[in-house]
Design an enzyme around this catalytic site. Structure first.
Site, PDB file in Angstrom:
ATOM      1  N   HIS A 218     -12.036   3.516   0.438  1.00 18.64           N
ATOM      2  CA  HIS A 218     -11.833   2.641   1.609  1.00 18.64           C
ATOM      3  C   HIS A 218     -12.530   1.292   1.425  1.00 18.64           C
ATOM      4  O   HIS A 218     -12.864   0.615   2.401  1.00 18.64           O
ATOM      5  CB  HIS A 218     -12.351   3.308   2.914  1.00 18.64           C
ATOM      6  CG  HIS A 218     -11.488   4.430   3.397  1.00 18.64           C
ATOM      7  ND1 HIS A 218     -11.996   5.581   3.934  1.00 18.64           N
ATOM      8  CD2 HIS A 218     -10.138   4.565   3.431  1.00 18.64           C
ATOM      9  CE1 HIS A 218     -11.012   6.396   4.271  1.00 18.64           C
ATOM     10  NE2 HIS A 218      -9.869   5.788   3.972  1.00 18.64           N
TER      11      HIS A 218
ATOM     12  N   ASN B 171       0.882  -1.165   0.000  1.00 16.42           N
ATOM     13  CA  ASN B 171       0.000   0.000   0.000  1.00 16.42           C
ATOM     14  C   ASN B 171       0.923   1.218   0.000  1.00 16.42           C
ATOM     15  O   ASN B 171       1.435   1.623   1.033  1.00 16.42           O
ATOM     16  CB  ASN B 171      -0.871  -0.053   1.259  1.00 16.42           C
ATOM     17  CG  ASN B 171      -1.770   1.150   1.383  1.00 16.42           C
ATOM     18  OD1 ASN B 171      -1.729   2.070   0.574  1.00 16.42           O
ATOM     19  ND2 ASN B 171      -2.596   1.143   2.419  1.00 16.42           N
TER      20      ASN B 171
ATOM     21  N   ARG C 165      -2.692  -2.058  -3.214  1.00 17.48           N
ATOM     22  CA  ARG C 165      -3.869  -1.219  -3.053  1.00 17.48           C
ATOM     23  C   ARG C 165      -3.797  -0.145  -4.129  1.00 17.48           C
ATOM     24  O   ARG C 165      -2.795   0.556  -4.246  1.00 17.48           O
ATOM     25  CB  ARG C 165      -3.854  -0.563  -1.679  1.00 17.48           C
ATOM     26  CG  ARG C 165      -4.995   0.393  -1.498  1.00 17.48           C
ATOM     27  CD  ARG C 165      -4.862   1.126  -0.193  1.00 17.48           C
ATOM     28  NE  ARG C 165      -5.989   2.014   0.015  1.00 17.48           N
ATOM     29  CZ  ARG C 165      -5.955   3.076   0.807  1.00 17.48           C
ATOM     30  NH1 ARG C 165      -4.856   3.363   1.462  1.00 17.48           N
ATOM     31  NH2 ARG C 165      -7.008   3.830   0.961  1.00 17.48           N
TER      32      ARG C 165
END
Ligand code: ADP
Length: 395
Positions: free
Chosen positions: A181, A8, A93
Protein backbone atom coordinates in the site's frame (compact mmCIF):
# COMPACT_ATOMS: atom_id res chain seq x y z
CA UNK A 1 -2.25 18.93 -25.04
CA UNK A 2 -0.90 15.75 -23.59
CA UNK A 3 -2.20 13.10 -21.23
CA UNK A 4 -1.02 10.33 -18.97
CA UNK A 5 -2.93 7.20 -17.92
CA UNK A 6 -2.74 5.34 -14.58
CA UNK A 7 -3.71 1.68 -14.43
CA UNK A 8 -4.25 -0.58 -11.45
CA UNK A 9 -5.01 -4.02 -12.80
CA UNK A 10 -6.24 -6.67 -10.37
CA UNK A 11 -7.65 -10.19 -10.61
CA UNK A 12 -11.25 -9.19 -11.28
CA UNK A 13 -11.04 -5.44 -11.83
CA UNK A 14 -9.03 -2.80 -13.68
CA UNK A 15 -9.04 0.68 -12.11
CA UNK A 16 -7.89 3.55 -14.27
CA UNK A 17 -7.54 7.31 -14.36
CA UNK A 18 -6.79 9.70 -17.22
CA UNK A 19 -4.93 12.92 -16.50
CA UNK A 20 -4.43 15.76 -18.95
CA UNK A 21 -1.36 17.91 -18.48
CA UNK A 22 -1.72 21.65 -17.92
CA UNK A 23 0.70 24.17 -19.41
CA UNK A 24 3.16 23.59 -16.58
CA UNK A 25 2.96 19.81 -17.17
CA UNK A 26 0.98 19.11 -13.98
CA UNK A 27 -1.59 16.29 -14.20
CA UNK A 28 -5.25 17.28 -14.01
CA UNK A 29 -7.80 14.53 -13.44
CA UNK A 30 -9.93 14.16 -16.57
CA UNK A 31 -11.69 10.82 -16.00
CA UNK A 32 -11.48 7.77 -13.82
CA UNK A 33 -13.28 4.54 -13.27
CA UNK A 34 -13.06 0.81 -13.39
CA UNK A 35 -13.93 -2.36 -15.17
CA UNK A 36 -15.36 -4.77 -12.60
CA UNK A 37 -16.39 -8.42 -12.44
CA UNK A 38 -13.92 -9.56 -15.06
CA UNK A 39 -14.51 -13.23 -15.82
CA UNK A 40 -18.13 -13.10 -14.63
CA UNK A 41 -20.01 -10.17 -16.20
CA UNK A 42 -17.60 -7.31 -16.89
CA UNK A 43 -18.90 -3.77 -16.74
CA UNK A 44 -17.16 -0.46 -17.32
CA UNK A 45 -17.95 2.84 -15.65
CA UNK A 46 -15.96 6.04 -16.15
CA UNK A 47 -16.71 9.34 -14.47
CA UNK A 48 -15.41 12.88 -14.43
CA UNK A 49 -13.94 14.15 -11.14
CA UNK A 50 -17.34 15.69 -10.26
CA UNK A 51 -18.99 12.25 -10.55
CA UNK A 52 -20.70 12.80 -13.94
CA UNK A 53 -20.86 9.47 -15.75
CA UNK A 54 -18.93 9.53 -19.04
CA UNK A 55 -19.50 5.95 -20.08
CA UNK A 56 -21.25 2.91 -18.71
CA UNK A 57 -21.20 -0.33 -20.61
CA UNK A 58 -21.32 -4.11 -20.43
CA UNK A 59 -20.24 -6.69 -22.99
CA UNK A 60 -22.54 -9.32 -24.52
CA UNK A 61 -20.98 -12.71 -23.69
CA UNK A 62 -18.52 -10.78 -21.50
CA UNK A 63 -17.67 -13.68 -19.17
CA UNK A 64 -15.20 -15.06 -21.70
CA UNK A 65 -13.35 -11.79 -22.28
CA UNK A 66 -9.75 -11.63 -21.08
CA UNK A 67 -8.09 -8.71 -19.29
CA UNK A 68 -6.20 -7.97 -22.53
CA UNK A 69 -9.39 -7.79 -24.61
CA UNK A 70 -11.07 -5.53 -22.08
CA UNK A 71 -7.97 -3.33 -21.88
CA UNK A 72 -8.08 -2.92 -25.66
CA UNK A 73 -11.69 -1.64 -25.43
CA UNK A 74 -10.74 0.64 -22.51
CA UNK A 75 -7.75 1.93 -24.46
CA UNK A 76 -9.97 2.72 -27.49
CA UNK A 77 -12.46 4.53 -25.23
CA UNK A 78 -9.64 6.51 -23.59
CA UNK A 79 -8.25 7.62 -26.96
CA UNK A 80 -11.75 8.81 -27.98
CA UNK A 81 -12.29 10.57 -24.67
CA UNK A 82 -8.94 12.37 -24.89
CA UNK A 83 -9.98 13.90 -28.25
CA UNK A 84 -6.62 14.03 -29.92
CA UNK A 85 -4.50 14.62 -26.84
CA UNK A 86 -1.36 12.54 -27.07
CA UNK A 87 -0.94 9.88 -24.37
CA UNK A 88 2.72 10.31 -23.37
CA UNK A 89 2.93 7.35 -21.00
CA UNK A 90 1.04 4.78 -18.97
CA UNK A 91 1.87 4.26 -15.32
CA UNK A 92 1.02 1.01 -13.56
CA UNK A 93 0.58 0.01 -9.99
CA UNK A 94 2.87 -2.95 -9.46
CA UNK A 95 2.49 -4.49 -6.06
CA UNK A 96 5.96 -5.95 -5.56
CA UNK A 97 9.29 -4.31 -6.34
CA UNK A 98 11.31 -6.81 -4.32
CA UNK A 99 14.60 -5.91 -2.63
CA UNK A 100 15.91 -3.84 -5.49
CA UNK A 101 13.36 -1.21 -6.43
CA UNK A 102 13.03 1.79 -4.15
CA UNK A 103 11.60 4.01 -6.89
CA UNK A 104 9.41 3.79 -10.01
CA UNK A 105 11.06 2.27 -13.08
CA UNK A 106 10.66 2.58 -16.84
CA UNK A 107 9.46 -0.80 -18.13
CA UNK A 108 11.65 -2.88 -20.42
CA UNK A 109 12.05 -6.61 -21.02
CA UNK A 110 14.70 -6.95 -18.30
CA UNK A 111 12.51 -5.27 -15.69
CA UNK A 112 9.53 -7.44 -16.62
CA UNK A 113 11.60 -10.59 -16.17
CA UNK A 114 12.71 -9.44 -12.71
CA UNK A 115 9.15 -8.59 -11.73
CA UNK A 116 7.86 -11.94 -13.05
CA UNK A 117 10.13 -13.65 -10.54
CA UNK A 118 8.28 -11.86 -7.72
CA UNK A 119 4.83 -13.23 -8.69
CA UNK A 120 4.89 -16.00 -6.05
CA UNK A 121 5.29 -13.30 -3.38
CA UNK A 122 2.09 -11.50 -4.44
CA UNK A 123 -0.01 -14.07 -6.29
CA UNK A 124 -3.25 -12.13 -5.92
CA UNK A 125 -1.92 -8.99 -7.63
CA UNK A 126 1.47 -9.16 -9.34
CA UNK A 127 0.55 -11.46 -12.28
CA UNK A 128 -2.37 -9.18 -13.18
CA UNK A 129 -0.25 -6.03 -12.85
CA UNK A 130 2.33 -7.46 -15.26
CA UNK A 131 -0.28 -8.87 -17.67
CA UNK A 132 -1.65 -5.33 -18.09
CA UNK A 133 1.83 -4.01 -18.94
CA UNK A 134 2.23 -6.73 -21.56
CA UNK A 135 -1.24 -6.10 -23.00
CA UNK A 136 -0.48 -2.38 -23.41
CA UNK A 137 2.92 -3.17 -24.94
CA UNK A 138 1.13 -5.31 -27.54
CA UNK A 139 -1.39 -2.54 -28.29
CA UNK A 140 1.09 0.33 -28.40
CA UNK A 141 4.68 -0.95 -28.52
CA UNK A 142 6.35 2.46 -28.53
CA UNK A 143 4.32 3.95 -25.66
CA UNK A 144 6.50 4.41 -22.55
CA UNK A 145 5.29 2.48 -19.51
CA UNK A 146 6.34 3.01 -15.91
CA UNK A 147 6.03 0.56 -13.01
CA UNK A 148 5.22 2.15 -9.63
CA UNK A 149 5.74 -0.18 -6.69
CA UNK A 150 3.63 -0.60 -3.57
CA UNK A 151 6.71 -1.77 -1.69
CA UNK A 152 8.92 1.23 -2.57
CA UNK A 153 7.67 3.62 0.13
CA UNK A 154 8.74 1.10 2.80
CA UNK A 155 12.09 0.27 1.19
CA UNK A 156 14.20 2.35 3.57
CA UNK A 157 12.50 1.46 6.83
CA UNK A 158 14.87 0.47 9.65
CA UNK A 159 16.48 -2.96 9.34
CA UNK A 160 14.76 -4.14 12.52
CA UNK A 161 11.36 -3.60 10.85
CA UNK A 162 12.47 -5.53 7.77
CA UNK A 163 13.96 -8.63 9.36
CA UNK A 164 12.02 -11.80 10.17
CA UNK A 165 13.28 -13.86 13.10
CA UNK A 166 14.36 -16.72 10.83
CA UNK A 167 17.82 -18.09 9.91
CA UNK A 168 19.84 -15.19 8.48
CA UNK A 169 20.49 -16.75 5.08
CA UNK A 170 16.79 -16.43 4.28
CA UNK A 171 16.93 -12.66 4.79
CA UNK A 172 19.68 -12.42 2.19
CA UNK A 173 17.47 -14.44 -0.19
CA UNK A 174 14.73 -11.85 0.18
CA UNK A 175 12.55 -13.52 2.80
CA UNK A 176 11.97 -10.32 4.74
CA UNK A 177 9.25 -7.82 5.55
CA UNK A 178 8.55 -5.50 2.60
CA UNK A 179 5.24 -3.76 3.31
CA UNK A 180 2.58 -2.75 0.76
CA UNK A 181 0.00 0.00 0.00
CA UNK A 182 3.03 2.27 -0.43
CA UNK A 183 1.51 4.41 -3.18
CA UNK A 184 -1.43 5.17 -0.92
CA UNK A 185 0.81 6.00 2.05
CA UNK A 186 3.09 8.15 -0.08
CA UNK A 187 0.07 10.11 -1.27
CA UNK A 188 -1.17 10.51 2.33
CA UNK A 189 2.30 11.68 3.45
CA UNK A 190 2.23 14.31 0.68
CA UNK A 191 -1.30 15.46 1.52
CA UNK A 192 -0.44 15.79 5.18
CA UNK A 193 2.20 18.40 4.36
CA UNK A 194 -0.60 20.56 2.94
CA UNK A 195 -3.24 19.74 5.52
CA UNK A 196 -1.18 19.88 8.72
CA UNK A 197 2.55 20.49 8.31
CA UNK A 198 3.28 20.19 12.02
CA UNK A 199 1.61 16.79 12.28
CA UNK A 200 3.29 15.66 9.04
CA UNK A 201 6.65 16.23 10.77
CA UNK A 202 5.59 14.06 13.73
CA UNK A 203 4.60 10.47 14.50
CA UNK A 204 1.59 9.34 12.49
CA UNK A 205 -0.13 6.00 11.93
CA UNK A 206 -1.94 5.88 8.59
CA UNK A 207 -4.67 3.26 8.23
CA UNK A 208 -5.47 2.09 4.70
CA UNK A 209 -8.67 0.14 5.34
CA UNK A 210 -10.14 -1.26 2.12
CA UNK A 211 -10.62 -4.84 0.92
CA UNK A 212 -6.89 -5.07 1.50
CA UNK A 213 -5.97 -3.35 4.75
CA UNK A 214 -2.78 -2.27 6.49
CA UNK A 215 -1.30 0.34 8.81
CA UNK A 216 1.87 2.36 8.28
CA UNK A 217 3.87 4.05 11.03
CA UNK A 218 5.41 7.24 9.66
CA UNK A 219 7.94 9.50 11.28
CA UNK A 220 8.29 12.83 9.44
CA UNK A 221 6.50 11.34 6.44
CA UNK A 222 8.76 8.29 6.12
CA UNK A 223 7.64 4.70 6.72
CA UNK A 224 9.39 3.20 9.74
CA UNK A 225 7.11 0.17 10.17
CA UNK A 226 4.02 -1.35 8.61
CA UNK A 227 1.68 -4.26 9.29
CA UNK A 228 2.04 -6.10 5.99
CA UNK A 229 5.26 -8.04 5.69
CA UNK A 230 6.71 -10.60 3.31
CA UNK A 231 3.35 -10.76 1.56
CA UNK A 232 0.12 -8.78 1.63
CA UNK A 233 -1.37 -11.51 3.85
CA UNK A 234 0.21 -10.20 7.04
CA UNK A 235 -1.14 -7.75 9.62
CA UNK A 236 -4.78 -6.70 9.78
CA UNK A 237 -7.76 -8.91 9.13
CA UNK A 238 -9.03 -8.03 5.62
CA UNK A 239 -11.98 -8.68 3.31
CA UNK A 240 -10.88 -12.20 2.39
CA UNK A 241 -7.33 -12.40 3.82
CA UNK A 242 -6.54 -13.62 7.31
CA UNK A 243 -3.83 -11.17 8.39
CA UNK A 244 -1.34 -12.17 11.07
CA UNK A 245 -1.63 -15.89 11.75
CA UNK A 246 0.26 -18.34 13.93
CA UNK A 247 2.40 -20.23 11.37
CA UNK A 248 1.58 -23.36 13.35
CA UNK A 249 -1.92 -23.19 11.89
CA UNK A 250 -0.52 -23.52 8.37
CA UNK A 251 1.58 -26.51 9.42
CA UNK A 252 -1.42 -28.11 11.09
CA UNK A 253 -3.66 -27.59 8.04
CA UNK A 254 -1.10 -29.32 5.83
CA UNK A 255 0.24 -32.08 8.06
CA UNK A 256 -2.84 -32.99 10.12
CA UNK A 257 -5.77 -31.98 7.94
CA UNK A 258 -4.05 -32.96 4.70
CA UNK A 259 -4.73 -29.70 2.87
CA UNK A 260 -2.55 -29.07 -0.16
CA UNK A 261 -0.38 -25.97 -0.35
CA UNK A 262 -2.70 -24.65 -3.09
CA UNK A 263 -5.77 -25.14 -0.90
CA UNK A 264 -4.14 -23.38 2.05
CA UNK A 265 -3.09 -20.54 -0.25
CA UNK A 266 -6.65 -20.21 -1.55
CA UNK A 267 -8.08 -20.29 1.97
CA UNK A 268 -5.73 -17.67 3.43
CA UNK A 269 -6.00 -15.23 0.49
CA UNK A 270 -9.60 -15.71 -0.67
CA UNK A 271 -11.72 -17.43 1.96
CA UNK A 272 -10.62 -15.94 5.27
CA UNK A 273 -10.93 -12.49 6.86
CA UNK A 274 -14.39 -10.93 7.03
CA UNK A 275 -15.72 -13.46 4.51
CA UNK A 276 -14.36 -16.47 6.34
CA UNK A 277 -15.42 -15.44 9.83
CA UNK A 278 -18.90 -14.24 8.83
CA UNK A 279 -19.59 -16.84 6.17
CA UNK A 280 -21.69 -14.05 4.66
CA UNK A 281 -19.64 -11.40 2.86
CA UNK A 282 -16.21 -9.77 2.55
CA UNK A 283 -17.85 -6.35 2.37
CA UNK A 284 -17.83 -4.27 5.55
CA UNK A 285 -20.98 -2.32 4.64
CA UNK A 286 -22.92 -5.54 4.09
CA UNK A 287 -21.75 -6.98 7.40
CA UNK A 288 -22.48 -3.93 9.57
CA UNK A 289 -26.01 -3.90 8.12
CA UNK A 290 -26.54 -7.61 8.85
CA UNK A 291 -28.06 -8.48 12.25
CA UNK A 292 -26.73 -12.05 12.35
CA UNK A 293 -24.26 -12.99 15.11
CA UNK A 294 -21.66 -14.21 12.58
CA UNK A 295 -21.62 -10.79 10.90
CA UNK A 296 -21.25 -9.04 14.27
CA UNK A 297 -18.40 -11.34 15.27
CA UNK A 298 -16.53 -10.71 12.02
CA UNK A 299 -16.77 -6.93 12.41
CA UNK A 300 -15.78 -7.12 16.08
CA UNK A 301 -12.71 -9.19 15.21
CA UNK A 302 -11.74 -6.71 12.47
CA UNK A 303 -11.98 -3.81 14.93
CA UNK A 304 -10.18 -5.68 17.71
CA UNK A 305 -7.29 -6.73 15.52
CA UNK A 306 -6.97 -3.29 13.95
CA UNK A 307 -6.76 -1.70 17.41
CA UNK A 308 -4.17 -4.28 18.45
CA UNK A 309 -1.97 -3.47 15.45
CA UNK A 310 -2.34 0.27 16.15
CA UNK A 311 -0.90 -0.51 19.57
CA UNK A 312 2.04 -2.36 18.01
CA UNK A 313 2.87 0.53 15.67
CA UNK A 314 2.46 3.06 18.49
CA UNK A 315 5.24 1.13 20.22
CA UNK A 316 7.38 1.18 17.05
CA UNK A 317 6.99 4.96 16.90
CA UNK A 318 7.44 5.51 20.66
CA UNK A 319 4.11 7.36 20.81
CA UNK A 320 1.55 8.76 18.39
CA UNK A 321 0.73 12.36 17.43
CA UNK A 322 -1.87 11.56 14.80
CA UNK A 323 -3.88 8.92 13.00
CA UNK A 324 -5.11 9.13 9.40
CA UNK A 325 -7.90 6.95 8.05
CA UNK A 326 -8.11 6.26 4.32
CA UNK A 327 -9.49 3.88 1.61
CA UNK A 328 -13.02 2.43 1.30
CA UNK A 329 -13.68 1.67 4.98
CA UNK A 330 -11.31 4.31 6.38
CA UNK A 331 -12.88 7.14 4.37
CA UNK A 332 -16.52 6.10 4.48
CA UNK A 333 -17.37 3.84 7.39
CA UNK A 334 -18.02 6.05 10.43
CA UNK A 335 -19.05 3.19 12.71
CA UNK A 336 -15.87 1.18 12.13
CA UNK A 337 -13.69 4.29 12.62
CA UNK A 338 -15.52 5.11 15.84
CA UNK A 339 -15.20 1.59 17.21
CA UNK A 340 -11.47 1.43 16.44
CA UNK A 341 -10.94 4.85 18.05
CA UNK A 342 -12.90 3.80 21.17
CA UNK A 343 -10.39 0.99 21.64
CA UNK A 344 -7.54 3.50 21.32
CA UNK A 345 -8.79 5.77 24.13
CA UNK A 346 -5.78 4.65 26.21
CA UNK A 347 -3.60 6.72 23.82
CA UNK A 348 -5.43 9.84 25.03
CA UNK A 349 -7.45 9.77 21.83
CA UNK A 350 -11.09 10.76 21.54
CA UNK A 351 -13.19 11.64 18.53
CA UNK A 352 -15.90 14.19 17.85
CA UNK A 353 -18.85 11.93 17.06
CA UNK A 354 -20.56 14.49 14.77
CA UNK A 355 -17.38 15.23 12.81
CA UNK A 356 -16.84 11.49 12.43
CA UNK A 357 -20.42 10.90 11.24
CA UNK A 358 -19.97 13.74 8.72
CA UNK A 359 -16.64 12.33 7.45
CA UNK A 360 -14.91 15.65 8.26
CA UNK A 361 -11.19 16.16 7.63
CA UNK A 362 -10.48 16.34 11.38
CA UNK A 363 -12.55 14.00 13.51
CA UNK A 364 -10.65 14.12 16.81
CA UNK A 365 -12.25 15.96 19.74
CA UNK A 366 -10.68 19.29 20.74
CA UNK A 367 -9.11 17.83 23.87
CA UNK A 368 -7.84 14.66 22.17
CA UNK A 369 -4.08 14.20 22.66
CA UNK A 370 -3.92 12.43 19.28
CA UNK A 371 -5.24 14.14 16.14
CA UNK A 372 -7.44 11.96 13.97
CA UNK A 373 -7.90 12.84 10.29
CA UNK A 374 -9.68 11.38 7.26
CA UNK A 375 -7.72 11.91 4.04
CA UNK A 376 -9.07 10.28 0.85
CA UNK A 377 -6.29 8.41 -0.90
CA UNK A 378 -5.52 8.73 -4.62
CA UNK A 379 -3.11 6.05 -5.75
CA UNK A 380 -3.86 6.82 -9.41
CA UNK A 381 -2.68 10.43 -9.03
CA UNK A 382 0.47 9.23 -7.30
CA UNK A 383 1.12 6.87 -10.22
CA UNK A 384 0.58 9.68 -12.76
CA UNK A 385 3.00 11.96 -10.88
CA UNK A 386 5.67 9.25 -10.68
CA UNK A 387 5.22 8.35 -14.35
CA UNK A 388 5.76 11.94 -15.46
CA UNK A 389 8.77 12.28 -13.14
CA UNK A 390 10.40 9.19 -14.69
CA UNK A 391 9.85 10.61 -18.21
CA UNK A 392 11.31 13.98 -17.18
CA UNK A 393 14.36 12.32 -15.64
CA UNK A 394 15.11 10.72 -19.01
CA UNK A 395 15.16 14.00 -20.91
P1 ADP B 1 -10.05 -2.10 -2.55
O1 ADP B 1 -9.02 -2.56 -1.56
O2 ADP B 1 -10.63 -3.20 -3.37
O3 ADP B 1 -9.66 -0.87 -3.35
P2 ADP B 1 -11.90 -0.28 -1.24
O4 ADP B 1 -10.86 0.70 -0.79
O5 ADP B 1 -12.86 0.13 -2.30
O6 ADP B 1 -11.28 -1.68 -1.62
O7 ADP B 1 -12.74 -0.72 0.08
C1 ADP B 1 -13.77 -1.63 0.05
C2 ADP B 1 -14.42 -1.65 1.43
O8 ADP B 1 -14.88 -0.33 1.75
C3 ADP B 1 -15.62 -2.57 1.54
O9 ADP B 1 -15.56 -3.32 2.74
C4 ADP B 1 -16.82 -1.62 1.57
O10 ADP B 1 -17.88 -2.10 2.36
C5 ADP B 1 -16.21 -0.38 2.20
N1 ADP B 1 -16.93 0.82 1.72
C6 ADP B 1 -16.84 1.35 0.48
N2 ADP B 1 -17.67 2.41 0.36
C7 ADP B 1 -18.29 2.56 1.56
C8 ADP B 1 -19.27 3.47 2.07
N3 ADP B 1 -19.78 4.46 1.34
N4 ADP B 1 -19.66 3.31 3.35
C9 ADP B 1 -19.17 2.31 4.11
N5 ADP B 1 -18.24 1.42 3.67
C10 ADP B 1 -17.81 1.53 2.43
Amino acid sequence: MKAVVSLNSGSSSIKFALFTLDDAGNPEHSAGGKIEKIGIAPSLVARRADGTVLVERTWAGGAGLTHAELLKDLFDWAIDHLEGREVVAIGHRVVHGGMRFAAPQRVDAGLLAELDALCPLAPLHQPHNLAAIRAIAALAPSLPQVACFDTAFHHDKPEVAARLPLPRALHEQGIRRYGFHGLSYEYIAGQMQTVDGELAAGRVIAAHLGNGASLCAMRAGKSIDTTMGFTALDGLMMGTRCGTLDPGVVLHLQTQLGMSAADVDDMLYRKSGLLGVSGISSDMRTLTADPRAEAREAVELFVWRAAREFGALAASLGGVDGIVFTAGIGENHAEVRERICQRLAWLGLSIDVCANAGHALTISARDSRVKVLIIPTDEERMIAGHTLAVLRSER
